[in-house]
Design an enzyme around this catalytic site. Structure first.
Site, mmCIF file in Angstrom:
data_model
loop_
_atom_site.group_PDB
_atom_site.id
_atom_site.type_symbol
_atom_site.label_atom_id
_atom_site.label_comp_id
_atom_site.label_asym_id
_atom_site.label_seq_id
_atom_site.Cartn_x
_atom_site.Cartn_y
_atom_site.Cartn_z
ATOM 1 N N ASN A 124 0.818 -1.217 0.000
ATOM 2 C CA ASN A 124 0.000 0.000 0.000
ATOM 3 C C ASN A 124 0.852 1.268 0.000
ATOM 4 O OD1 ASN A 124 -2.021 -1.826 0.092
ATOM 5 N ND2 ASN A 124 -2.709 -1.367 2.174
ATOM 6 N N SER A 291 -7.253 13.095 -48.200
ATOM 7 C CA SER A 291 -8.453 12.277 -48.193
ATOM 8 C C SER A 291 -8.258 11.143 -49.184
ATOM 9 C CB SER A 291 -9.649 13.140 -48.597
ATOM 10 O OG SER A 291 -10.671 12.321 -49.126
ATOM 11 N N LYS A 297 -8.034 17.583 -50.891
ATOM 12 C CA LYS A 297 -8.109 17.848 -49.451
ATOM 13 C C LYS A 297 -6.756 17.832 -48.732
ATOM 14 C CE LYS A 297 -11.434 18.140 -47.117
ATOM 15 N NZ LYS A 297 -12.468 17.209 -46.700
ATOM 16 N N GLU A 304 -7.329 18.534 -34.940
ATOM 17 C CA GLU A 304 -8.650 17.918 -34.718
ATOM 18 C C GLU A 304 -8.552 16.802 -33.684
ATOM 19 O OE1 GLU A 304 -10.691 16.783 -38.375
ATOM 20 O OE2 GLU A 304 -9.856 18.549 -39.329
#
Ligand code: ARG
Length: 470
Positions: A124, A291, A297, A304
């Site tokens: 622990n 793309s 593109k 993003e």
């Protein structure tokens, strides 16, 4: 009989776990996998070894274990570290977690001395120590990256201290600002994020070692000594608190959530500015993708994704808060669930900052498009109102006069600066030829000449101040 008793018959090295003597039946494979943490916490291993070395040194110093035992432990742990680094260490699900895997290997390597390592401690306080040591290291890396990001933004601001763009409220053109000024807003945010991480570090950097399972230990230990060896600033002052609270990790996740919130705001603007409809900037190709279907593109994938990953980081904060909520003192197994989200937030932060430190210098600005956009939308209307106030009009009257002028311009499809002096004087007789000084974009930004204002001189000074590290 304790694991550490010299007369113990529990040969830990030959058993599958550290407590099998107490149990009459084994757990199922599923329960084993369900309760194990070894396969997602291996990054803690070097810190576990570091913590064990400091603990063993302290035990030897306090004469709880012998010097030869300590030397054997030290030797064994160093060998294990090498095995782990060389990817030769065999991790076992049967041994549940990193701590027990390492301890069992230590016993294999150095025998009884290895069995004495766990004297005066528990998993622990051990796991709480490991997480704090690991997190301190992460904070130092990410804080340095935040500084670098701030510097990169200050450099960009310096290049564009007089590049004019429209400033927005409600995403409507409001008043002209300089691009440098806009970028320095983020430099401020990341500066505060840096301070937040440094502040969090103080509370992370406290030693739980010696708290043992929950109540402390009966051995004559020196907690300050092991804390000092590990570079901790102090020791946790209550053993129950030391093993059970994870507020330091929650604080870190909250600080990371804010960094990512700032990153997501910046990302959103980059995406917007890069849209061909806006055309303010270009990002370097290495941060974009094309793309598979549309040949034209160029997508701003990196900003993003950073925007998207912010959601996960916020989720990690919620998960940790909920994990801690209502847990009774002291340690509960719930706490084992602290790791994956925490690791994920730390990784996401480090990766995102590393990428943005490289992305910012690659921003190419289209000054003409920014200027054209600032010329639209009557961005100097406030300046005309301020001009009238300086000629003696009350501000509310000035506001109304300019609103009428804007309406007139809209009807004839022109800008305020296109109105002739005669037309302007029809609006108000106080207007003189010097009005054209304030109706230009340059006049408008230059007039905001105070600390924190958008005047190029101020922006340059602020960028230089940040770059000089003041
Ligand atoms: N793997 C455990 C964790 O991450 C270590 C501590 C286990 N302690 C215990 N009492 N079962 O929390």
């Amino acid at each position: 009989m304790s694991e550490n008793s010299p007369s113990s018959t529990n040969q830990f090295a030959n058993k599958n776990n550290a407590w099998s003597a107490r149990f009459s039946e084994p757990v199922s494979e599923l329960v084993k996998r369900y309760t194990a943490s070894v396969f997602f916490e291996q990054r803690l291993a070097p810190f576990d070894i570091q913590g064990s070395l400091a603990h063993a040194e302290m035990l030897a110093h306090c004469k709880v274990i012998s010097k030869p035992d300590y030397e054997a432990i030290e030797q064994g742990l160093k060998t294990i570290l090498q095995e782990i680094e060389a990817d030769q260490f065999v991790w076992s699900l049967d041994l549940e977690d990193v701590h027990l895997n390492i301890e069992k290997r230590l016993v294999e390597l150095v025998g009884d001395a290895g069995k004495r390592l766990h004297t005066g401690r528990s998993r622990n306080d051990q796991v709480a120590t490991d997480i704090r040591l690991w997190l301190r290291h992460e904070i130092d890396q990410s804080a340095a990256l935040l500084k670098s990001l701030q510097q990169a933004l200050a450099q960009l601001a310096l290049q564009h201290y007089d590049t004019i763009m429209p400033g927005f409220t409600h995403l409507q053109v409001a008043q002209p600002v300089t691009f440098g000024h806009h970028v320095l807003a983020y430099a401020q945010m990341f500066g505060r994020d840096y301070e937040r991480l440094q502040d969090c570090r103080k509370r992370v950097n406290q030693s739980p070692l010696g708290a043992a399972a929950l109540a402390g230990t009966t051995y004559p230990i020196d907690r300050e000594r092991s804390a000092r060896h590990l570079g901790f600033e102090g020791v946790c002052r209550n053993s129950l608190d030391a093993v059970s609270d994870r507020d330091f990790a929650i604080e870190f996740c909250a600080a990371v959530s804010l960094v990512m919130t700032h990153i997501s705001r910046f990302s959103e603007e980059l995406v917007l500015w890069m849209s061909p409809r806006v055309g303010f900037i270009q990002l370097a190709d290495r941060f974009c993708t094309g793309s598979s279907i549309m040949p034209q593109k160029k997508n701003p994938d990196v900003p993003e994704l950073a925007r998207g990953k912010t959601g996960r980081v916020h989720g990690n904060l919620m998960a940790l808060l909920t994990l801690m909520k209502s847990q009774p003192l002291a340690y509960n197994k719930d706490n084992q669930e602290d790791k994956e989200g925490l690791f994920d937030s730390a990784d996401t932060l480090r990766d995102t900052l590393t990428i943005f430190v490289d992305l910012v210098p690659g921003i190419r600005v289209n000054r003409d498009n920014m200027r054209q956009a600032a010329l639209q939308g009557f961005s100097t209307a406030t300046d005309l109102a301020d001009y009238l106030v300086k000629k003696g009009l009350p501000f509310r009257d000035a506001h109304e006069t300019v609103a009428l002028a804007v309406r007139q311009c809209e009807e004839q499809g022109s800008d305020l600066a296109d109105l002739s002096l005669a037309q302007l004087q029809q609006l108000h007789s106080a207007i003189e030829a010097d009005v054209f000084d304030v109706l230009t974009l340059e006049g408008s930004v230059a007039a905001r000449q105070h600390v924190g204002g958008t005047a190029p001189e101020q922006v340059k000074a602020e960028a230089q101040r940040l770059l000089s590290g003041d």
